[in-house]
Design a protein around this motif. Structure first.
Motif, PDB file in Angstrom:
ATOM      1  N   SER A  30       0.840  -1.194   0.000  1.00 10.93           N
ATOM      2  CA  SER A  30       0.000   0.000   0.000  1.00 10.93           C
ATOM      3  C   SER A  30       0.877   1.246   0.000  1.00 10.93           C
ATOM      4  O   SER A  30       2.059   1.199   0.372  1.00 10.93           O
ATOM      5  CB  SER A  30      -0.890   0.014   1.242  1.00 10.93           C
ATOM      6  OG  SER A  30      -0.093   0.221   2.399  1.00 10.93           O
ATOM      7  N   PRO A  31       0.326   2.405  -0.378  1.00 10.17           N
ATOM      8  CA  PRO A  31       1.096   3.646  -0.271  1.00 10.17           C
ATOM      9  C   PRO A  31       1.613   3.900   1.138  1.00 10.17           C
ATOM     10  O   PRO A  31       2.740   4.382   1.303  1.00 10.17           O
ATOM     11  CB  PRO A  31       0.093   4.715  -0.712  1.00 10.17           C
ATOM     12  CG  PRO A  31      -0.812   4.007  -1.650  1.00 10.17           C
ATOM     13  CD  PRO A  31      -0.969   2.627  -1.074  1.00 10.17           C
ATOM     14  N   THR A  90       4.510   9.493  -4.375  1.00 10.23           N
ATOM     15  CA  THR A  90       3.707   8.682  -3.460  1.00 10.23           C
ATOM     16  C   THR A  90       4.296   8.666  -2.058  1.00 10.23           C
ATOM     17  O   THR A  90       3.574   8.590  -1.073  1.00 10.23           O
ATOM     18  CB  THR A  90       3.606   7.235  -3.982  1.00 10.23           C
ATOM     19  OG1 THR A  90       2.973   7.241  -5.266  1.00 10.23           O
ATOM     20  CG2 THR A  90       2.853   6.322  -3.039  1.00 10.23           C
ATOM     21  N   ALA A 120       0.406  11.497  -3.814  1.00 12.69           N
ATOM     22  CA  ALA A 120      -0.589  10.621  -4.444  1.00 12.69           C
ATOM     23  C   ALA A 120      -0.590   9.269  -3.716  1.00 12.69           C
ATOM     24  O   ALA A 120       0.372   8.938  -3.031  1.00 12.69           O
ATOM     25  CB  ALA A 120      -0.226  10.441  -5.919  1.00 12.69           C
ATOM     26  N   PRO A 121      -1.637   8.484  -3.868  1.00  9.76           N
ATOM     27  CA  PRO A 121      -2.807   8.676  -4.721  1.00  9.76           C
ATOM     28  C   PRO A 121      -3.891   9.569  -4.120  1.00  9.76           C
ATOM     29  O   PRO A 121      -4.851   9.900  -4.800  1.00  9.76           O
ATOM     30  CB  PRO A 121      -3.331   7.254  -4.911  1.00  9.76           C
ATOM     31  CG  PRO A 121      -2.971   6.564  -3.634  1.00  9.76           C
ATOM     32  CD  PRO A 121      -1.645   7.137  -3.232  1.00  9.76           C
ATOM     33  N   PRO A 124      -3.609  13.247  -6.531  1.00  6.74           N
ATOM     34  CA  PRO A 124      -2.948  13.010  -7.817  1.00  6.74           C
ATOM     35  C   PRO A 124      -2.578  14.317  -8.525  1.00  6.74           C
ATOM     36  O   PRO A 124      -2.921  15.414  -8.053  1.00  6.74           O
ATOM     37  CB  PRO A 124      -3.997  12.223  -8.603  1.00  6.74           C
ATOM     38  CG  PRO A 124      -5.310  12.666  -8.032  1.00  6.74           C
ATOM     39  CD  PRO A 124      -5.046  12.918  -6.570  1.00  6.74           C
ATOM     40  N   TYR A 228       3.798   1.559 -10.967  1.00  2.00           N
ATOM     41  CA  TYR A 228       2.961   1.728  -9.781  1.00  2.00           C
ATOM     42  C   TYR A 228       2.867   3.202  -9.383  1.00  2.00           C
ATOM     43  O   TYR A 228       1.773   3.724  -9.109  1.00  2.00           O
ATOM     44  CB  TYR A 228       3.554   0.895  -8.648  1.00  2.00           C
ATOM     45  CG  TYR A 228       3.055   1.178  -7.257  1.00  2.00           C
ATOM     46  CD1 TYR A 228       1.808   0.747  -6.832  1.00  2.00           C
ATOM     47  CD2 TYR A 228       3.870   1.851  -6.347  1.00  2.00           C
ATOM     48  CE1 TYR A 228       1.369   0.989  -5.540  1.00  2.00           C
ATOM     49  CE2 TYR A 228       3.442   2.089  -5.052  1.00  2.00           C
ATOM     50  CZ  TYR A 228       2.189   1.660  -4.646  1.00  2.00           C
ATOM     51  OH  TYR A 228       1.766   1.906  -3.369  1.00  2.00           O
ATOM     52  N   TYR A 229       4.002   3.881  -9.386  1.00  2.17           N
ATOM     53  CA  TYR A 229       4.004   5.286  -8.999  1.00  2.17           C
ATOM     54  C   TYR A 229       3.217   6.141  -9.985  1.00  2.17           C
ATOM     55  O   TYR A 229       2.446   7.023  -9.582  1.00  2.17           O
ATOM     56  CB  TYR A 229       5.441   5.795  -8.885  1.00  2.17           C
ATOM     57  CG  TYR A 229       6.221   5.192  -7.740  1.00  2.17           C
ATOM     58  CD1 TYR A 229       5.640   5.039  -6.482  1.00  2.17           C
ATOM     59  CD2 TYR A 229       7.543   4.777  -7.908  1.00  2.17           C
ATOM     60  CE1 TYR A 229       6.346   4.487  -5.429  1.00  2.17           C
ATOM     61  CE2 TYR A 229       8.255   4.222  -6.863  1.00  2.17           C
ATOM     62  CZ  TYR A 229       7.656   4.078  -5.624  1.00  2.17           C
ATOM     63  OH  TYR A 229       8.364   3.527  -4.590  1.00  2.17           O
ATOM     64  N   ASN A 232      -0.412   5.829  -9.387  1.00  2.00           N
ATOM     65  CA  ASN A 232      -0.888   6.642  -8.268  1.00  2.00           C
ATOM     66  C   ASN A 232      -1.033   8.112  -8.642  1.00  2.00           C
ATOM     67  O   ASN A 232      -1.979   8.785  -8.214  1.00  2.00           O
ATOM     68  CB  ASN A 232       0.078   6.522  -7.083  1.00  2.00           C
ATOM     69  CG  ASN A 232       0.022   5.171  -6.416  1.00  2.00           C
ATOM     70  OD1 ASN A 232      -0.980   4.465  -6.495  1.00  2.00           O
ATOM     71  ND2 ASN A 232       1.110   4.792  -5.755  1.00  2.00           N
ATOM     72  N   TYR A 233      -0.073   8.617  -9.425  1.00  2.00           N
ATOM     73  CA  TYR A 233       0.007  10.058  -9.705  1.00  2.00           C
ATOM     74  C   TYR A 233      -0.933  10.490 -10.822  1.00  2.00           C
ATOM     75  O   TYR A 233      -1.470  11.590 -10.790  1.00  2.00           O
ATOM     76  CB  TYR A 233       1.449  10.405 -10.060  1.00  2.00           C
ATOM     77  CG  TYR A 233       1.775  11.876 -10.151  1.00  2.00           C
ATOM     78  CD1 TYR A 233       1.363  12.769  -9.173  1.00  2.00           C
ATOM     79  CD2 TYR A 233       2.548  12.373 -11.208  1.00  2.00           C
ATOM     80  CE1 TYR A 233       1.694  14.116  -9.239  1.00  2.00           C
ATOM     81  CE2 TYR A 233       2.884  13.717 -11.280  1.00  2.00           C
ATOM     82  CZ  TYR A 233       2.458  14.588 -10.299  1.00  2.00           C
ATOM     83  OH  TYR A 233       2.788  15.925 -10.372  1.00  2.00           O
TER      84      TYR A 233
END
Length: 330
Positions: A30-31, A90, A120-121, A124, A228-229, A232-233
């Motif tokens: 998770s973030p 993130t 983020a997320p 964003p 992944y990053y 999120n962004y």
């Protein structure tokens, strides 16, 4: 891996130690876990002394933006670097990049203002970018109140922070041209230099580079983590082509501040950094590029583990000194 380059032995040892721990990769967490991992990895160590540090908040588009001011000794007014931390938009914080900011203060004999932008997320694009531009505007307006020279302001950042430094430079130019967010020319931060440390300047809508495959796994930052990053962004796929999200995709890079770009040979972001250097040069922007062929992403932050971290900081510090007109370090 890059052709004709060998991984730095210290980096190899550190990577082996990380692998031996057996933790899941960032893209499988998770973030919140990704953030804690970065804090645990980069948040400790023996901090390099500086004359003073002060934490406070400055106004931002969505409320106060926490910042940390690092000050050198001696009489001002000092040059000022607005610094944006990495962490894939993130993760990352004032603490994860405390050692980098301290190193730049001492090498460039400047004040560093480190910016704790929204992540983020939860927030964003363009949240981080807007916070970072607001910090540059604040620095330009209030530099004299923190014993700094408003005529000598630079931006700097690593990874996602390098993206933000490049994007802030673009927007400042656009605002002066009257093609920015406000669509009218006017005051904008006068940035004298942009220091981009293994910057993430591409996006999922941009070109595919060989380093994404060559360095896809095993070298600290992995291609899956980059994806992944960005996931999120970039909440709206249309934003992936926005130049303020992906400066490499900008149609015009002319009239930007001179740049220094640092890349690492064993980094999935290596080739987009190289490509940005070429785009800047094609636009007649003065740029100095230094590639650390045997190094991995984030090596400049690994001041306790890698001797090359000091070399990376030396390069950036010397470039900032040259931009500020303060001469070489002793």
């Amino acid at each position: 891996m890059p052709d004709d380059a060998e991984l730095d032995p210290q980096a190899a040892t550190m990577l082996e130690a990380i692998e031996a721990i057996g933790l899941p990769p960032s893209y499988a967490t998770s973030p919140a876990t990704a953030r804690q991992r970065l804090e645990d990895f980069f948040g400790g160590g023996d901090p390099e002394p500086v004359a003073a540090t002060t934490d406070y908040e400055i106004p931002g588009p969505a409320g106060g933006i926490p910042v940390r001011q690092y000050s050198p000794g001696g009489a001002g007014p000092h040059p000022l670097v607005v610094f944006y931390h990495g962490g894939g938009w993130t993760a990352g914080s004032l603490d994860t990049h405390d050692n980098v900011c301290r190193g730049l203060v001492n090498r460039a004999d400047c004040v560093v203002l480190s910016v704790d932008y929204r992540l983020a997320p939860e927030h964003p694009f363009p949240a981080a970018f807007e916070d970072c531009y607001a910090a540059a505007e604040w620095a330009a307006e209030y530099a004299d109140t923190v014993d700094c020279d408003p005529e000598r302001i630079a931006v700097a950042g690593d990874s996602a922070g390098g993206n933000l430094a490049a994007a802030v430079s673009l927007r400042a130019r656009d605002e002066r041209r009257g093609v920015g967010f406000r669509d009218e020319s006017g005051d904008a931060p006068e940035i004298v230099h942009q220091a981009l440390i293994y910057p993430a300047v591409n996006s999922p809508a941009g070109p595919t580079f060989g380093s994404y495959e060559e360095n896809a796994a095993g070298y600290f930052l992995e291609r899956a983590s980059v994806e992944y990053y960005y996931g999120n962004y970039v909440a709206d796929p249309a934003d992936a082509r926005n130049a303020y999200l992906a400066p490499l995709l900008a149609d015009d890079l002319s009239d930007l501040p001179p740049a220094s770009v640092l890349t690492a040979g064993f980094d999935p972001l290596r080739d987009e950094g190289r490509a940005y250097v070429e785009r800047l040069r094609d636009a007649d922007v003065a740029v100095t590029h230094e590639e650390f062929a045997g190094q991995i992403h984030a090596f400049v932050s690994m001041t306790d583990e890698l001797d090359a971290a000091a070399d990376g900081l030396d390069f950036v510090g010397e470039e900032l000194r040259a931009a500020f007109g303060t001469g070489p370090t002793e």
